[in-house]
Design a protein around this motif. Structure first.
Motif, PDB file in Angstrom:
ATOM      1  N   GLY A   1     136.978  88.956 -36.272  1.00  0.00           N
ATOM      2  CA  GLY A   1     136.719  89.957 -35.230  1.00  0.00           C
ATOM      3  C   GLY A   1     136.904  91.386 -35.718  1.00  0.00           C
ATOM      4  N   PHE A   2     137.297  91.553 -36.975  1.00  0.00           N
ATOM      5  CA  PHE A   2     137.432  92.914 -37.511  1.00  0.00           C
ATOM      6  C   PHE A   2     136.053  93.521 -37.725  1.00  0.00           C
ATOM      7  CE2 PHE A   2     141.692  91.522 -39.215  1.00  0.00           C
ATOM      8  CZ  PHE A   2     142.439  92.478 -38.538  1.00  0.00           C
ATOM      9  N   LYS A   3     136.014  94.858 -37.601  1.00  0.00           N
ATOM     10  CA  LYS A   3     134.782  95.599 -37.913  1.00  0.00           C
ATOM     11  C   LYS A   3     135.053  96.496 -39.117  1.00  0.00           C
ATOM     12  CE  LYS A   3     133.284  95.692 -33.113  1.00  0.00           C
ATOM     13  NZ  LYS A   3     134.397  94.785 -32.692  1.00  0.00           N
ATOM     14  N   PRO A   4     133.986  96.961 -39.793  1.00  0.00           N
ATOM     15  CA  PRO A   4     134.199  97.841 -40.962  1.00  0.00           C
ATOM     16  C   PRO A   4     135.131  99.012 -40.666  1.00  0.00           C
ATOM     17  CG  PRO A   4     131.920  97.164 -40.886  1.00  0.00           C
ATOM     18  CD  PRO A   4     132.564  96.627 -39.635  1.00  0.00           C
ATOM     19  N   VAL A   5     135.064  99.531 -39.444  1.00  0.00           N
ATOM     20  CA  VAL A   5     135.866 100.701 -39.088  1.00  0.00           C
ATOM     21  C   VAL A   5     137.376 100.365 -39.033  1.00  0.00           C
ATOM     22  CG1 VAL A   5     135.706 100.400 -36.586  1.00  0.00           C
ATOM     23  CG2 VAL A   5     135.842 102.713 -37.546  1.00  0.00           C
ATOM     24  N   ASP A   6     137.701  99.070 -38.961  1.00  0.00           N
ATOM     25  CA  ASP A   6     139.113  98.662 -38.909  1.00  0.00           C
ATOM     26  C   ASP A   6     139.787  98.711 -40.285  1.00  0.00           C
ATOM     27  OD1 ASP A   6     138.983  98.119 -36.164  1.00  0.00           O
ATOM     28  OD2 ASP A   6     138.107  96.143 -36.566  1.00  0.00           O
ATOM     29  N   PHE A   7     139.013  99.010 -41.316  1.00  0.00           N
ATOM     30  CA  PHE A   7     139.574  99.047 -42.673  1.00  0.00           C
ATOM     31  C   PHE A   7     139.615 100.484 -43.182  1.00  0.00           C
ATOM     32  CE2 PHE A   7     137.639  94.934 -42.015  1.00  0.00           C
ATOM     33  CZ  PHE A   7     138.613  94.070 -42.459  1.00  0.00           C
ATOM     34  N   THR A   8     140.752 100.821 -43.797  1.00  0.00           N
ATOM     35  CA  THR A   8     140.828 102.148 -44.416  1.00  0.00           C
ATOM     36  C   THR A   8     140.031 102.137 -45.714  1.00  0.00           C
ATOM     37  OG1 THR A   8     143.071 102.244 -43.546  1.00  0.00           O
ATOM     38  CG2 THR A   8     142.431 103.984 -45.090  1.00  0.00           C
ATOM     39  N   TYR A   9     140.073 100.983 -46.410  1.00  0.00           N
ATOM     40  CA  TYR A   9     139.415 100.887 -47.715  1.00  0.00           C
ATOM     41  C   TYR A   9     138.638  99.576 -47.839  1.00  0.00           C
ATOM     42  CZ  TYR A   9     142.921 104.443 -48.807  1.00  0.00           C
ATOM     43  OH  TYR A   9     143.705 105.552 -48.792  1.00  0.00           O
ATOM     44  N   ALA A  10     137.688  99.587 -48.744  1.00  0.00           N
ATOM     45  CA  ALA A  10     136.971  98.349 -49.081  1.00  0.00           C
ATOM     46  C   ALA A  10     136.685  98.342 -50.587  1.00  0.00           C
ATOM     47  CB  ALA A  10     135.653  98.265 -48.303  1.00  0.00           C
ATOM     48  N   VAL A  11     136.734  97.133 -51.147  1.00  0.00           N
ATOM     49  CA  VAL A  11     136.433  96.963 -52.573  1.00  0.00           C
ATOM     50  C   VAL A  11     135.396  95.853 -52.698  1.00  0.00           C
ATOM     51  CG1 VAL A  11     137.352  96.380 -54.841  1.00  0.00           C
ATOM     52  CG2 VAL A  11     138.820  97.573 -53.190  1.00  0.00           C
ATOM     53  N   PHE A  12     134.296  96.156 -53.362  1.00  0.00           N
ATOM     54  CA  PHE A  12     133.290  95.131 -53.636  1.00  0.00           C
ATOM     55  C   PHE A  12     133.115  95.013 -55.142  1.00  0.00           C
ATOM     56  CE2 PHE A  12     132.145  97.005 -49.502  1.00  0.00           C
ATOM     57  CZ  PHE A  12     132.267  95.863 -48.711  1.00  0.00           C
ATOM     58  N   HIS A  13     132.774  93.803 -55.576  1.00  0.00           N
ATOM     59  CA  HIS A  13     132.543  93.636 -57.006  1.00  0.00           C
ATOM     60  C   HIS A  13     131.554  94.697 -57.477  1.00  0.00           C
ATOM     61  CE1 HIS A  13     132.060  92.111 -60.949  1.00  0.00           C
ATOM     62  NE2 HIS A  13     130.798  91.786 -60.762  1.00  0.00           N
ATOM     63  N   GLN A  14     131.747  95.157 -58.706  1.00  0.00           N
ATOM     64  CA  GLN A  14     130.983  96.316 -59.168  1.00  0.00           C
ATOM     65  C   GLN A  14     130.390  96.092 -60.560  1.00  0.00           C
ATOM     66  OE1 GLN A  14     134.405  99.401 -59.514  1.00  0.00           O
ATOM     67  NE2 GLN A  14     134.957  98.071 -57.842  1.00  0.00           N
ATOM     68  N   PRO A  15     129.274  95.335 -60.627  1.00  0.00           N
ATOM     69  CA  PRO A  15     128.637  95.094 -61.925  1.00  0.00           C
ATOM     70  C   PRO A  15     128.056  96.384 -62.503  1.00  0.00           C
ATOM     71  CG  PRO A  15     127.243  94.290 -60.165  1.00  0.00           C
ATOM     72  CD  PRO A  15     128.535  94.680 -59.538  1.00  0.00           C
ATOM     73  N   ASN A  16     127.773  97.333 -61.627  1.00  0.00           N
ATOM     74  CA  ASN A  16     127.387  98.692 -62.016  1.00  0.00           C
ATOM     75  C   ASN A  16     127.933  99.577 -60.903  1.00  0.00           C
ATOM     76  OD1 ASN A  16     125.423  98.670 -59.833  1.00  0.00           O
ATOM     77  ND2 ASN A  16     124.245  97.299 -61.154  1.00  0.00           N
ATOM     78  N   GLY A  17     127.699 100.869 -60.987  1.00  0.00           N
ATOM     79  CA  GLY A  17     128.259 101.735 -59.948  1.00  0.00           C
ATOM     80  C   GLY A  17     127.417 101.781 -58.692  1.00  0.00           C
ATOM     81  N   LYS A  18     126.191 101.242 -58.788  1.00  0.00           N
ATOM     82  CA  LYS A  18     125.246 101.357 -57.681  1.00  0.00           C
ATOM     83  C   LYS A  18     125.378 100.227 -56.654  1.00  0.00           C
ATOM     84  CE  LYS A  18     121.584 104.017 -56.833  1.00  0.00           C
ATOM     85  NZ  LYS A  18     121.416 105.399 -57.241  1.00  0.00           N
ATOM     86  N   PHE A  19     125.422  98.979 -57.147  1.00  0.00           N
ATOM     87  CA  PHE A  19     125.434  97.820 -56.236  1.00  0.00           C
ATOM     88  C   PHE A  19     126.531  97.912 -55.163  1.00  0.00           C
ATOM     89  CE2 PHE A  19     123.059  94.121 -58.583  1.00  0.00           C
ATOM     90  CZ  PHE A  19     121.939  94.924 -58.705  1.00  0.00           C
ATOM     91  N   PRO A  20     127.783  98.230 -55.521  1.00  0.00           N
ATOM     92  CA  PRO A  20     128.809  98.275 -54.475  1.00  0.00           C
ATOM     93  C   PRO A  20     128.529  99.345 -53.418  1.00  0.00           C
ATOM     94  CG  PRO A  20     129.683  99.057 -56.583  1.00  0.00           C
ATOM     95  CD  PRO A  20     128.349  98.443 -56.859  1.00  0.00           C
ATOM     96  N   MET A  21     127.870 100.434 -53.830  1.00  0.00           N
ATOM     97  CA  MET A  21     127.550 101.474 -52.843  1.00  0.00           C
ATOM     98  C   MET A  21     126.462 100.985 -51.898  1.00  0.00           C
ATOM     99  SD  MET A  21     127.646 104.819 -55.314  1.00  0.00           S
ATOM    100  CE  MET A  21     127.575 106.036 -54.030  1.00  0.00           C
ATOM    101  N   VAL A  22     125.500 100.253 -52.444  1.00  0.00           N
ATOM    102  CA  VAL A  22     124.401  99.738 -51.615  1.00  0.00           C
ATOM    103  C   VAL A  22     124.915  98.670 -50.646  1.00  0.00           C
ATOM    104  CG1 VAL A  22     122.211  98.469 -51.673  1.00  0.00           C
ATOM    105  CG2 VAL A  22     122.645 100.269 -53.357  1.00  0.00           C
ATOM    106  N   VAL A  23     125.718  97.744 -51.181  1.00  0.00           N
ATOM    107  CA  VAL A  23     126.186  96.647 -50.317  1.00  0.00           C
ATOM    108  C   VAL A  23     127.156  97.179 -49.262  1.00  0.00           C
ATOM    109  CG1 VAL A  23     128.267  95.675 -51.468  1.00  0.00           C
ATOM    110  CG2 VAL A  23     126.569  94.153 -50.457  1.00  0.00           C
ATOM    111  N   ALA A  24     127.938  98.191 -49.621  1.00  0.00           N
ATOM    112  CA  ALA A  24     128.861  98.788 -48.647  1.00  0.00           C
ATOM    113  C   ALA A  24     128.064  99.358 -47.475  1.00  0.00           C
ATOM    114  CB  ALA A  24     129.706  99.877 -49.309  1.00  0.00           C
TER     115      ALA A  24
END
Lengths: 349, 131
Positions: A224-247
């Motif tokens: 039931g959490f929403k993205p706004v409920d998190f101060t931070y998020a970490v996604f796997h980062q094979p390059n610097g672009k993918f995590p920004m896109v998926v975020a």
């Protein structure tokens, strides 16, 4: 409920810039830098491998946690560059941190997510009461074929997390973990092969994005959490672009992923990547702040975690080796010829 | 021909974790570990002592003509380090860009020392890193 009682990181000091690689292959460095969002990557020293990186990270984690390593009940090392095909990296780690012999230990492999799979295993053992503390490490000296796109990103580094459940020791509770896994041939390396093979663009949509999105959505729907409920998020980062896109696709902001986005300055540390991102985020997290972490390993799968910092995080901060400090404090740039020599890529030697 | 593994196995504690010895009678510290204290002889009461790995360079040299084992490492620095707990230890000094001089402060790091051929064991060892 289990949580993190300590963590540690290690990143080799050697760096190679995108320009240095691009000029050898006649490629446009600026296009690669903006396309992949990467400036430089870490390179292991000739005397470093996944085991030495795991040990350095594990020792820092033990120091940060303040626990007696004799009470460590399990040690898992996730890597796709274990130095031996047969002989565990985990045994080198247990000996070097001073653990007792009554410890469960194993090496894990799941491309870039074996370290987070180890955290899940440690959580189960701690929550069930079978062990008091369990450690999982993600560490790699990843391989990129000369001239391949991976050469710009495949780097070296690792992080170790110690899981326990004493509420006086836990610096961040792990509220929940879920996984999303399927048989997807996006990236592989056969036994004895020097370099991995990947399916080019296929690694993106059916690989990275499907699994990161699948695990994260599953986590948000079931809690039931929403993205706004998190101060931070970490996604796997094979390059610097993918995590920004998926975020962005998932509704997270650049500000939320900023503390954990390390690939632009160290490259893709594979099994170390999402764990170093989490360590770097915990370096700045305050009590009560929530972090969503979703790893990804080719093959393919994602592990998602909700982590909430406790009051203890500030008290132990002085014992932590800050990840950004580790990255920025001492680095040595090497040229492409030295890089080839250090990787043993020079023929006829 | 790969080396037998027993030699590596016996020396894991000193090589990984700088475990030397200390005489409980007179307090003298030793690395590598000794069975008998130089001061106390038959009266010695030795026990394991793990050293923290902090120290300073007492002497060093740059190896430019290495043995085969380290042929791809040269040039590299080998030094004598005085550990904060007392003993002098020989060790490789990592090139991290910092200048090495007599008196340079160092700390122990965990590194690969050498690899035995194509199929033999990997020897892990402490090295010293200038700080």
């Amino acid at each position: 409920m289990s949580g993190i009682v300590g963590y540690g990181a290690h990143v080799p000091i050697y760096r190679i810039k995108v320009e240095e690689i691009a000029k050898v292959w006649g490629e446009d460095a600026d296009a690669i830098k903006s396309g992949l969002n990467i400036r430089e990557k870490s390179v292991p020293g000739r005397d470093e491998d996944a085991a030495t990186i795991a040990v350095e990270a594990a020792r820092r984690a033990v120091r940060h946690s303040g626990i007696n390593p004799k009470e460590m009940g399990a040690v898992y090392v996730g890597s796709e560059s274990h130095p031996y095909a047969v002989k565990p990296t985990a045994t080198v780690v247990i000996e070097s941190i001073g653990a007792s012999s009554s410890v469960m230990a194993a090496d894990l492999e799941f491309a870039c997510k074996a370290g987070t799979a180890g955290i899940q295993a440690a959580m189960g053992l701690v929550d069930s009461g079978m062990i008091k503390y369990g450690m999982s490490i993600g560490a790699d000296t990843s391989q990129g074929r000369p001239g391949d796109a991976l050469e710009y990103t495949a780097s070296a580094g690792g992080a170790a997390f110690i899981v326990g459940k004493d509420k006086h020791e836990v610096i961040a509770n792990i509220l929940k973990t879920v996984s999303y896994t399927s048989d997807t041939p996006d990236f592989w390396r056969r036994e004895g092969a020097m370099f991995p093979t990947h399916s080019g663009r296929f690694t993106g949509e059916p690989g990275y994005f499907r699994h990161i999105t699948g695990a994260t959505k599953l986590m948000l729907e079931t809690t039931g959490f929403k993205p706004v409920d998190f101060t931070y998020a970490v996604f796997h980062q094979p390059n610097g672009k993918f995590p920004m896109v998926v975020a962005k696709q998932l509704g997270f902001t650049e500000k939320q992923i900023e503390p954990g986005l390390l690939t632009p300055v160290i490259g893709n540390t594979y099994s170390g990547a999402s764990m170093l991102g989490l360590a770097s985020t915990l370096d700045v997290a305050k009590p009560g702040e929530r972090i969503l972490v979703t790893s990804f390993g080719s093959g393919a799968g994602s592990d998602s975690f909700i982590i909430e910092a406790t009051e203890n995080i500030d008290a132990k901060r002085g014992m932590a080796t800050k990840v950004r400090g580790l990255i920025d404090s001492n680095k040595m740039y090497i040229d492409y010829a030295t890089y080839l020599k250090d990787k043993d890529f020079i023929k006829g030697r | 021909m790969e080396k037998p593994s027993a030699g590596l196995w016996r020396k894991i504690k000193p090589r990984y974790n700088l475990v030397g010895s200390q005489c409980k009678k007179c307090g003298s510290t030793y690395f590598p570990p000794r069975i008998v204290c130089k001061n106390c002889g038959r009266e010695s009461r030795m026990e394991d002592r793990q050293f923290a790995g902090d120290g300073e360079v007492v002497s060093f040299t740059t190896i430019r003509v290495p043995p085969d084992t380290f042929k791809d490492e040269a040039p590299y620095i080998v030094g004598i380090i005085k550990l904060s707990e007392g003993p002098n230890v020989e060790g490789h000094i990592i090139d991290n860009g910092r200048k090495v001089e007599v008196g340079t402060k160092v700390k122990a790091a965990f590194r690969r020392m050498y690899v035995d051929g194509e199929e033999g064991l990997i020897y892990y060892h402490y090295k010293f890193e200038p700080i």
